[in-house]
Design a protein around this motif. Structure first.
Motif, PDB file in Angstrom:
ATOM      1  N   ALA A 237       0.809  -1.218   0.000  1.00 28.57           N
ATOM      2  CA  ALA A 237       0.000   0.000   0.000  1.00 28.57           C
ATOM      3  C   ALA A 237       0.840   1.265   0.000  1.00 28.57           C
ATOM      4  CB  ALA A 237      -0.928   0.003   1.211  1.00 28.57           C
ATOM      5  N   ILE A 238       1.992   1.243   0.673  1.00 28.25           N
ATOM      6  CA  ILE A 238       2.787   2.457   0.863  1.00 28.25           C
ATOM      7  C   ILE A 238       4.186   2.275   0.288  1.00 28.25           C
ATOM      8  CG2 ILE A 238       3.761   4.034   2.569  1.00 28.25           C
ATOM      9  CD1 ILE A 238       1.468   3.237   4.423  1.00 28.25           C
ATOM     10  N   LYS A 239       4.624   3.246  -0.474  1.00 27.62           N
ATOM     11  CA  LYS A 239       5.966   3.222  -1.049  1.00 27.62           C
ATOM     12  C   LYS A 239       6.959   3.973  -0.169  1.00 27.62           C
ATOM     13  CE  LYS A 239       8.441   4.270  -5.341  1.00 27.62           C
ATOM     14  NZ  LYS A 239       8.298   4.855  -6.702  1.00 27.62           N
ATOM     15  N   GLN A 240       6.531   5.133   0.344  1.00 28.61           N
ATOM     16  CA  GLN A 240       7.431   5.946   1.161  1.00 28.61           C
ATOM     17  C   GLN A 240       6.645   6.862   2.094  1.00 28.61           C
ATOM     18  OE1 GLN A 240      11.374   8.243  -0.011  1.00 28.61           O
ATOM     19  NE2 GLN A 240       9.659   9.596  -0.433  1.00 28.61           N
ATOM     20  N   LEU A 241       7.249   7.157   3.217  1.00 25.80           N
ATOM     21  CA  LEU A 241       6.711   8.114   4.180  1.00 25.80           C
ATOM     22  C   LEU A 241       7.778   9.157   4.467  1.00 25.80           C
ATOM     23  CD1 LEU A 241       4.913   9.166   6.586  1.00 25.80           C
ATOM     24  CD2 LEU A 241       6.070   7.454   7.995  1.00 25.80           C
ATOM     25  N   VAL A 242       7.378  10.433   4.441  1.00 22.27           N
ATOM     26  CA  VAL A 242       8.265  11.521   4.839  1.00 22.27           C
ATOM     27  C   VAL A 242       7.660  12.192   6.062  1.00 22.27           C
ATOM     28  CG1 VAL A 242       9.300  13.731   4.207  1.00 22.27           C
ATOM     29  CG2 VAL A 242       9.117  11.917   2.502  1.00 22.27           C
ATOM     30  N   LEU A 243       8.451  12.312   7.095  1.00 21.94           N
ATOM     31  CA  LEU A 243       8.006  12.925   8.344  1.00 21.94           C
ATOM     32  C   LEU A 243       8.913  14.113   8.645  1.00 21.94           C
ATOM     33  CD1 LEU A 243       6.149  12.750  10.845  1.00 21.94           C
ATOM     34  CD2 LEU A 243       7.824  11.223  11.870  1.00 21.94           C
ATOM     35  N   GLN A 244       8.303  15.284   8.819  1.00 22.51           N
ATOM     36  CA  GLN A 244       9.079  16.495   9.100  1.00 22.51           C
ATOM     37  C   GLN A 244       8.644  17.108  10.423  1.00 22.51           C
ATOM     38  OE1 GLN A 244       9.603  19.421   5.905  1.00 22.51           O
ATOM     39  NE2 GLN A 244       9.106  21.049   7.361  1.00 22.51           N
ATOM     40  N   ILE A 245       9.623  17.476  11.245  1.00 24.51           N
ATOM     41  CA  ILE A 245       9.350  18.106  12.531  1.00 24.51           C
ATOM     42  C   ILE A 245      10.052  19.450  12.613  1.00 24.51           C
ATOM     43  CG2 ILE A 245       9.016  15.932  13.784  1.00 24.51           C
ATOM     44  CD1 ILE A 245      11.906  16.326  14.867  1.00 24.51           C
ATOM     45  N   ASN A 246       9.581  20.282  13.529  1.00 23.88           N
ATOM     46  CA  ASN A 246      10.248  21.527  13.847  1.00 23.88           C
ATOM     47  C   ASN A 246      11.040  21.301  15.125  1.00 23.88           C
ATOM     48  OD1 ASN A 246      10.640  24.233  15.151  1.00 23.88           O
ATOM     49  ND2 ASN A 246       9.596  24.920  13.300  1.00 23.88           N
ATOM     50  N   THR A 247      12.337  21.445  15.057  1.00 28.44           N
ATOM     51  CA  THR A 247      13.178  21.131  16.223  1.00 28.44           C
ATOM     52  C   THR A 247      13.042  22.160  17.341  1.00 28.44           C
ATOM     53  OG1 THR A 247      15.061  22.228  15.142  1.00 28.44           O
ATOM     54  CG2 THR A 247      14.858  19.838  14.860  1.00 28.44           C
ATOM     55  N   GLU A 248      12.463  23.330  17.030  1.00 24.08           N
ATOM     56  CA  GLU A 248      12.272  24.345  18.069  1.00 24.08           C
ATOM     57  C   GLU A 248      10.966  24.111  18.837  1.00 24.08           C
ATOM     58  OE1 GLU A 248      12.524  28.182  16.299  1.00 24.08           O
ATOM     59  OE2 GLU A 248      14.685  28.045  15.911  1.00 24.08           O
TER      60      GLU A 248
END
Length: 245
Positions: free
Chosen positions: A188-199
């Motif tokens: 079902a899923i090829k890739q996941l991108v997860l982005q966070i704010n370090t502040e």
């Protein structure tokens, strides 16, 4: 921000590295053993160098667990081969970290997802149909995991089902790309991108690339940390819906 990428990590994840063994007729056994040892050393060295740093996610999860509440605006974008233009949908998220959430999309509201600590409810507000899932169900576990809830919300648990393939940092924005490990998830899923704010230690973007090439990107903006939550925000009238399960 471009999707994080790590060529060496992707090569290792896809099993593309092939090391040709020396032919027996050209090398004595001692040389063959030396070549095999050297080949293994090179592969392991590449793997160690390719492994990105997950410490920013550990820190963010630890800080998120200390929040009493989060209210944040959502912008979801769907890109599909069958559509000439991306579909943009606005929404809102009310979150009590580790305990409950309410996720609404559409203006007027088209869909709602609610977790009250016992079950996840997926509500179609257009036809008033609904589904209920335990938090351990594979259909809702990725959502719970991304919101820092359930057994899969730790880095150790994520590492069991996701393989990190690359990471990038720009100012206070840290993003990492993952590919699924389980065969069922790969379908079902090829890739996941997860982005966070370090502040702020809050998730800024979640991007799912599906097997058919469709991409669903959800961005979170203007988070209100520890703001009062509306009364009964994690409850709803179940009698208003027709249940499919």
């Amino acid at each position: 921000m471009a999707t994080p990428d790590s060529t060496s990590a992707q090569i290792l994840a896809e099993g593309s590295i092939t090391v040709e063994s020396p032919q027996n007729q050209f090398y004595p056994p001692t040389m063959q053993k030396l070549f095999r040892s050297l080949s293994l050393f090179l592969i392991l060295t590449c793997a160690l160098r390719a492994e990105p740093d997950l410490e920013p996610f550990r820190i963010a999860l630890a800080k998120q667990a200390q929040f009493r509440s989060v209210i944040v605006e959502i912008q979801q974008t769907k890109k599909m081969a069958a559509l000439n233009e991306p579909v943009h949908t606005k929404g809102k998220l009310w979150l009590q970290p580790g305990k409950a959430f309410r996720w609404q999309l559409g203006e007027p509201i088209a869909s709602t997802a609610i977790y009250d600590g016992t079950a996840v409810y997926l509500l179609n507000e257009k036809d008033k149909s609904a589904q209920s899932f335990p938090p351990t169900d594979n259909k809702v576990k990725p959502l719970l995991m991304m919101l820092g809830m359930g057994d899969g919300a730790s880095i150790e648990a994520m590492s069991k089902v996701l393989r990190i393939t690359g990471a990038t940092k720009k100012n206070s924005h840290y993003a990492a790309a993952f590919t699924p490990k389980p065969i069922k998830l790969k379908r079902a899923i090829k890739q996941l991108v997860l982005q966070i704010n370090t502040e702020s230690s809050f998730t800024e973007r979640i991007e799912w690339t599906q097997k058919d090439g469709s991409v669903v990107t959800t961005t979170f903006s203007k988070p209100k940390i520890n703001a009062p939550l509306p009364p009964q925000i994690f409850s709803f009238n179940k009698a208003e819906y027709s249940w499919e399960n």
